[in-house]
Design an enzyme around this catalytic site. Sequence first.
Site, PDB file in Angstrom:
ATOM      1  N   HIS A 288       0.842  -1.197   0.000  1.00 39.04           N
ATOM      2  CA  HIS A 288       0.000   0.000   0.000  1.00 39.04           C
ATOM      3  C   HIS A 288       0.878   1.248   0.000  1.00 39.04           C
ATOM      4  CE1 HIS A 288       1.290  -0.385   4.137  1.00 39.04           C
ATOM      5  NE2 HIS A 288       1.162   0.937   4.181  1.00 39.04           N
TER       6      HIS A 288
ATOM      7  N   HIS B  34       5.482   6.628  -0.284  1.00 38.55           N
ATOM      8  CA  HIS B  34       6.258   5.446  -0.668  1.00 38.55           C
ATOM      9  C   HIS B  34       5.458   4.175  -0.424  1.00 38.55           C
ATOM     10  CE1 HIS B  34       6.942   5.758   3.700  1.00 38.55           C
ATOM     11  NE2 HIS B  34       7.049   4.442   3.651  1.00 38.55           N
TER      12      HIS B  34
HETATM   13  P1  2AM Z   1       6.183   2.195   6.498  1.00 40.95           P
HETATM   14  O1  2AM Z   1       5.593   1.309   5.445  1.00 40.95           O
HETATM   15  O2  2AM Z   1       7.185   3.137   5.971  1.00 40.95           O
HETATM   16  O3  2AM Z   1       6.628   1.393   7.694  1.00 40.95           O
HETATM   17  C1  2AM Z   1       1.201   1.066   8.697  1.00 40.95           C
HETATM   18  O4  2AM Z   1       2.146   0.881   9.678  1.00 40.95           O
HETATM   19  C2  2AM Z   1       1.629   2.109   7.714  1.00 40.95           C
HETATM   20  O5  2AM Z   1       1.800   3.360   8.386  1.00 40.95           O
HETATM   21  C3  2AM Z   1       2.929   1.833   7.002  1.00 40.95           C
HETATM   22  O6  2AM Z   1       2.844   2.286   5.668  1.00 40.95           O
HETATM   23  C4  2AM Z   1       3.931   2.616   7.759  1.00 40.95           C
HETATM   24  O7  2AM Z   1       4.998   3.109   7.000  1.00 40.95           O
HETATM   25  C5  2AM Z   1       3.120   3.806   8.204  1.00 40.95           C
HETATM   26  N1  2AM Z   1       3.620   4.336   9.475  1.00 40.95           N
HETATM   27  C6  2AM Z   1       3.878   3.661  10.598  1.00 40.95           C
HETATM   28  N2  2AM Z   1       4.297   4.503  11.562  1.00 40.95           N
HETATM   29  C7  2AM Z   1       4.326   5.731  11.028  1.00 40.95           C
HETATM   30  C8  2AM Z   1       4.662   7.022  11.504  1.00 40.95           C
HETATM   31  N3  2AM Z   1       5.053   7.225  12.750  1.00 40.95           N
HETATM   32  N4  2AM Z   1       4.572   8.058  10.648  1.00 40.95           N
HETATM   33  C9  2AM Z   1       4.180   7.876   9.381  1.00 40.95           C
HETATM   34  N5  2AM Z   1       3.823   6.682   8.863  1.00 40.95           N
HETATM   35  C10 2AM Z   1       3.896   5.634   9.669  1.00 40.95           C
END
Ligand code: 2AM
Length: 178
Positions: A39, A123
């Site tokens: 996603h 991303h």
């Molecule tokens: P990531 O894929 O870069 O880990 C569920 O965890 C989603 O939320 C993932 O896409 C994750 O990013 C994102 N996510 C988790 N913690 C976050 C944070 N503190 N700030 C922004 N995005 C976050």
Amino acid sequence: MQRLFFALLPDGVVRKQLRQLQKDLKQAGGRPVPEENLHLTLLFLGNVEADKMDAVRDIVAGIEGEPFDLVLDTLGGFRQNNVRVLWVGPSEPPPELEALHHSLRQQARKNGLHVGKGTYRPHVTLIRKAGLRENLPEKPNQNIPWAASRLALLASELLPSGSRYRILAETNLTEYAS
Ligand code: 2AM
């Protein structure tokens, strides 16, 4: 309390291309994100209390906009909670994507939700616990064009085996009738 985020969900074609890219990046090692979890996060809400759930669902229901194109053409990596994460993203995020992020952020704020201040870096995470970034190419073998239309509110459950996501609400961006 649920850990929530808004995201764009890829269609089958984009999903397949992302899978291929994960295979192309095998040299990075680590743990590829399972296909069903791929996603692009629009806004991370973190832990949300039960009494705010209706408001969050309403935000999804109220989203208006047309599908828009983005191109995933850049690879990157960062550390998150001491874990290296490898991702693919657009080098030029389309204005519609930025607008969607800002609109969701504004509405979340209006409803008393805590949203971080960090810069939005769109991303798709491909691999967790990946190897060093220096060994990796800067670009995917093939750019991935994505006509984004599927937007969802997801709940994330952190399990020992990894994250499990559940779709709580979903909406489709549709072309305006001309
Ligand atoms: P990531 O894929 O870069 O880990 C569920 O965890 C989603 O939320 C993932 O896409 C994750 O990013 C994102 N996510 C988790 N913690 C976050 C944070 N503190 N700030 C922004 N995005 C976050």
